[in-house]
Design a protein around this motif. Structure first.
Motif, PDB file in Angstrom:
ATOM      1  N   GLN A  96      16.314  -1.351  -1.840  1.00 19.37           N
ATOM      2  CA  GLN A  96      15.907  -0.034  -1.341  1.00 19.37           C
ATOM      3  C   GLN A  96      17.090   0.934  -1.331  1.00 19.37           C
ATOM      4  O   GLN A  96      16.955   2.105  -1.703  1.00 19.37           O
ATOM      5  CB  GLN A  96      15.308  -0.175   0.062  1.00 19.37           C
ATOM      6  CG  GLN A  96      13.976  -0.919   0.066  1.00 19.37           C
ATOM      7  CD  GLN A  96      13.519  -1.320   1.460  1.00 19.37           C
ATOM      8  OE1 GLN A  96      14.332  -1.491   2.382  1.00 19.37           O
ATOM      9  NE2 GLN A  96      12.220  -1.483   1.636  1.00 19.37           N
ATOM     10  N   ARG A 121      18.020   2.104  -4.954  1.00 16.50           N
ATOM     11  CA  ARG A 121      17.156   3.119  -5.555  1.00 16.50           C
ATOM     12  C   ARG A 121      17.367   4.516  -4.968  1.00 16.50           C
ATOM     13  O   ARG A 121      16.827   5.494  -5.485  1.00 16.50           O
ATOM     14  CB  ARG A 121      15.687   2.695  -5.421  1.00 16.50           C
ATOM     15  CG  ARG A 121      15.334   1.453  -6.246  1.00 16.50           C
ATOM     16  CD  ARG A 121      15.848   1.542  -7.664  1.00 16.50           C
ATOM     17  NE  ARG A 121      15.475   0.396  -8.499  1.00 16.50           N
ATOM     18  CZ  ARG A 121      16.251  -0.122  -9.411  1.00 16.50           C
ATOM     19  NH1 ARG A 121      17.472   0.355  -9.622  1.00 16.50           N
ATOM     20  NH2 ARG A 121      15.844  -1.138 -10.150  1.00 16.50           N
ATOM     21  N   ARG A 152       2.478 -13.177  -2.776  1.00 18.07           N
ATOM     22  CA  ARG A 152       1.995 -11.877  -3.236  1.00 18.07           C
ATOM     23  C   ARG A 152       2.574 -10.724  -2.425  1.00 18.07           C
ATOM     24  O   ARG A 152       2.997  -9.713  -2.977  1.00 18.07           O
ATOM     25  CB  ARG A 152       0.463 -11.858  -3.169  1.00 18.07           C
ATOM     26  CG  ARG A 152      -0.151 -10.517  -3.561  1.00 18.07           C
ATOM     27  CD  ARG A 152      -1.669 -10.580  -3.472  1.00 18.07           C
ATOM     28  NE  ARG A 152      -2.254  -9.270  -3.642  1.00 18.07           N
ATOM     29  CZ  ARG A 152      -2.478  -8.695  -4.810  1.00 18.07           C
ATOM     30  NH1 ARG A 152      -2.141  -9.314  -5.918  1.00 18.07           N
ATOM     31  NH2 ARG A 152      -3.024  -7.498  -4.892  1.00 18.07           N
ATOM     32  N   GLU A 153       2.610 -10.869  -1.080  1.00 13.11           N
ATOM     33  CA  GLU A 153       3.093  -9.769  -0.242  1.00 13.11           C
ATOM     34  C   GLU A 153       4.562  -9.459  -0.514  1.00 13.11           C
ATOM     35  O   GLU A 153       4.971  -8.287  -0.485  1.00 13.11           O
ATOM     36  CB  GLU A 153       2.896 -10.100   1.238  1.00 13.11           C
ATOM     37  CG  GLU A 153       3.672 -11.321   1.710  1.00 13.11           C
ATOM     38  CD  GLU A 153       3.505 -11.563   3.201  1.00 13.11           C
ATOM     39  OE1 GLU A 153       3.994 -10.735   3.991  1.00 13.11           O
ATOM     40  OE2 GLU A 153       2.877 -12.577   3.560  1.00 13.11           O
ATOM     41  N   TYR A 154       5.367 -10.477  -0.809  1.00  9.76           N
ATOM     42  CA  TYR A 154       6.777 -10.255  -1.106  1.00  9.76           C
ATOM     43  C   TYR A 154       6.947  -9.585  -2.466  1.00  9.76           C
ATOM     44  O   TYR A 154       7.767  -8.680  -2.624  1.00  9.76           O
ATOM     45  CB  TYR A 154       7.544 -11.583  -1.075  1.00  9.76           C
ATOM     46  CG  TYR A 154       7.815 -12.071   0.328  1.00  9.76           C
ATOM     47  CD1 TYR A 154       8.989 -11.722   1.001  1.00  9.76           C
ATOM     48  CD2 TYR A 154       6.890 -12.863   1.001  1.00  9.76           C
ATOM     49  CE1 TYR A 154       9.236 -12.166   2.292  1.00  9.76           C
ATOM     50  CE2 TYR A 154       7.121 -13.303   2.294  1.00  9.76           C
ATOM     51  CZ  TYR A 154       8.299 -12.950   2.932  1.00  9.76           C
ATOM     52  OH  TYR A 154       8.537 -13.367   4.214  1.00  9.76           O
ATOM     53  N   LEU A 195       4.800  -7.645  -3.948  1.00  9.85           N
ATOM     54  CA  LEU A 195       4.353  -6.263  -3.828  1.00  9.85           C
ATOM     55  C   LEU A 195       5.404  -5.386  -3.155  1.00  9.85           C
ATOM     56  O   LEU A 195       5.639  -4.244  -3.565  1.00  9.85           O
ATOM     57  CB  LEU A 195       3.040  -6.204  -3.041  1.00  9.85           C
ATOM     58  CG  LEU A 195       1.805  -6.740  -3.764  1.00  9.85           C
ATOM     59  CD1 LEU A 195       0.588  -6.714  -2.843  1.00  9.85           C
ATOM     60  CD2 LEU A 195       1.526  -5.932  -5.023  1.00  9.85           C
ATOM     61  N   LYS A 196       6.056  -5.915  -2.123  1.00 11.96           N
ATOM     62  CA  LYS A 196       7.114  -5.163  -1.446  1.00 11.96           C
ATOM     63  C   LYS A 196       8.251  -4.839  -2.414  1.00 11.96           C
ATOM     64  O   LYS A 196       8.785  -3.730  -2.414  1.00 11.96           O
ATOM     65  CB  LYS A 196       7.658  -5.960  -0.256  1.00 11.96           C
ATOM     66  CG  LYS A 196       6.746  -5.995   0.960  1.00 11.96           C
ATOM     67  CD  LYS A 196       7.382  -6.807   2.077  1.00 11.96           C
ATOM     68  CE  LYS A 196       6.477  -6.889   3.295  1.00 11.96           C
ATOM     69  NZ  LYS A 196       7.090  -7.707   4.377  1.00 11.96           N
ATOM     70  N   ILE A 230       8.085  -4.699  -5.716  1.00  7.73           N
ATOM     71  CA  ILE A 230       7.617  -3.752  -6.728  1.00  7.73           C
ATOM     72  C   ILE A 230       7.616  -2.333  -6.174  1.00  7.73           C
ATOM     73  O   ILE A 230       8.057  -1.383  -6.828  1.00  7.73           O
ATOM     74  CB  ILE A 230       6.202  -4.141  -7.223  1.00  7.73           C
ATOM     75  CG1 ILE A 230       6.267  -5.447  -8.018  1.00  7.73           C
ATOM     76  CG2 ILE A 230       5.596  -3.026  -8.083  1.00  7.73           C
ATOM     77  CD1 ILE A 230       4.910  -5.988  -8.420  1.00  7.73           C
ATOM     78  N   GLN A 231       7.128  -2.183  -4.957  1.00  3.69           N
ATOM     79  CA  GLN A 231       7.086  -0.866  -4.316  1.00  3.69           C
ATOM     80  C   GLN A 231       8.486  -0.289  -4.110  1.00  3.69           C
ATOM     81  O   GLN A 231       8.687   0.924  -4.148  1.00  3.69           O
ATOM     82  CB  GLN A 231       6.352  -0.954  -2.973  1.00  3.69           C
ATOM     83  CG  GLN A 231       4.857  -1.231  -3.119  1.00  3.69           C
ATOM     84  CD  GLN A 231       4.198  -1.608  -1.803  1.00  3.69           C
ATOM     85  OE1 GLN A 231       4.855  -1.754  -0.767  1.00  3.69           O
ATOM     86  NE2 GLN A 231       2.883  -1.787  -1.827  1.00  3.69           N
ATOM     87  N   ALA A 232       9.462  -1.173  -3.913  1.00  2.83           N
ATOM     88  CA  ALA A 232      10.838  -0.720  -3.698  1.00  2.83           C
ATOM     89  C   ALA A 232      11.560  -0.421  -5.005  1.00  2.83           C
ATOM     90  O   ALA A 232      12.655   0.137  -4.986  1.00  2.83           O
ATOM     91  CB  ALA A 232      11.617  -1.772  -2.900  1.00  2.83           C
ATOM     92  N   GLY A 233      10.949  -0.800  -6.145  1.00  5.78           N
ATOM     93  CA  GLY A 233      11.542  -0.467  -7.432  1.00  5.78           C
ATOM     94  C   GLY A 233      12.206  -1.612  -8.168  1.00  5.78           C
ATOM     95  O   GLY A 233      13.070  -1.381  -9.018  1.00  5.78           O
TER      96      GLY A 233
END
Length: 259
Positions: free
Chosen positions: A69, A72, A91-93, A95-96, A98-101
């Motif tokens: 984080q 980025r 999955r939750e990790y 996704l986190k 991916i969302q952080a870049g």
């Protein structure tokens, strides 16, 4: 580019050394720096520009997600490839991250080929890796695979990761085999070993990541995985001494998931 500058971040020393060795073998002209937590890595990134970051998720002081984080938010690192190398594959990790870049994800345990392929993919896209460097890496991987093929066939795929806590040392290890009575794990040979008959605790994390079984036991045996004094890995056999129904239920669930 003439020299690849690689940053490796992992709180486990043997993982840092293993990743750095894999990178140097595939990219002889690379420069590799390694740190045990995100905060130290952040300081290094402020002092030097890296071409790719290979980072663990769970670390003391500053996690891999926090480092990602922060990365980025920096103009000089906004597009630098960030590869999360971790056992947290839920999955939750993902996704986190991916969302952080994050650019890519590599689950532990992994092979040299898998790691180098990810690096080539990440650096090749942005033109950070020359065709000659890609070709050399592919050639070295092919040669390495040919040399190690007999060993890879004889070594079974790990059934997950665990932590072996002894009286004065904690070892991160790969699970070779397990049942309700005992577990066989493999640790990196760093010339410090569990003591025979010593009481230990084995932390086995459920593959889903929703729970950890902390099983009490004692060391039954310690032996090299190869018949030579400098064997890179050591096998440790632990006899469980727990009869807690909840722990046994968790262990049974884990065993069923890896069979």
């Amino acid at each position: 580019m003439s020299k690849i500058k690689v940053l490796v971040v992992d709180d486990a020393r043997f993982i840092r050394e293993r990743v750095a060795s894999m990178v140097r073998d595939a990219f002889p002209d690379s420069s590799v720096d390694a740190f045990e937590n995100g905060r130290d890595a952040m300081k290094a990134m402020q002092a030097r520009q890296y071409d790719i970051i290979l980072c663990d998720w769970e670390m003391p002081q500053m996690s891999g997600l926090e480092l990602l984080q922060w990365t980025r938010t920096r103009p000089e690192y906004n597009t630098v490839p960030f590869l999360m190398v971790t056992s947290r594959g839920e999955r939750e990790y993902v996704l986190k991250a991916i969302q952080a870049g994050v650019n890519d994800y590599l689950g532990k345990p992994f092979t040299s080929e898998q790691l180098v392929q990810k690096i080539v993919k990440a650096l090749g896209k942005g033109g950070r890796l020359s065709p000659e460097q890609q070709e050399r890496a592919a050639k070295l991987l092919q040669e390495d695979g040919t040399r190690k093929e007999p060993t890879s066939k004889s070594m079974p795929k790990p059934k997950g990761l665990a932590q072996l806590r002894c009286s004065n040392q904690t070892f991160k290890c790969a699970i070779k085999d397990l049942n309700l009575r005992e577990v066989k794990v493999v640790i990196k040979n760093e010339w410090v070993f569990p003591v025979l008959l010593d009481q230990v605790v084995v932390d086995i994390e459920q593959l889903s990541g929703d729970a950890v079984a902390r099983l009490n036991g004692f060391v039954l045996s310690v032996q090299a995985t190869e018949a030579r004094q400098d064997s890179p890995y050591v096998e440790v056999r632990v006899q469980f001494a727990d009869d807690d129904p909840e722990k046994m239920a968790h262990l049974s669930k884990y065993i069923a998931s890896v069979r």
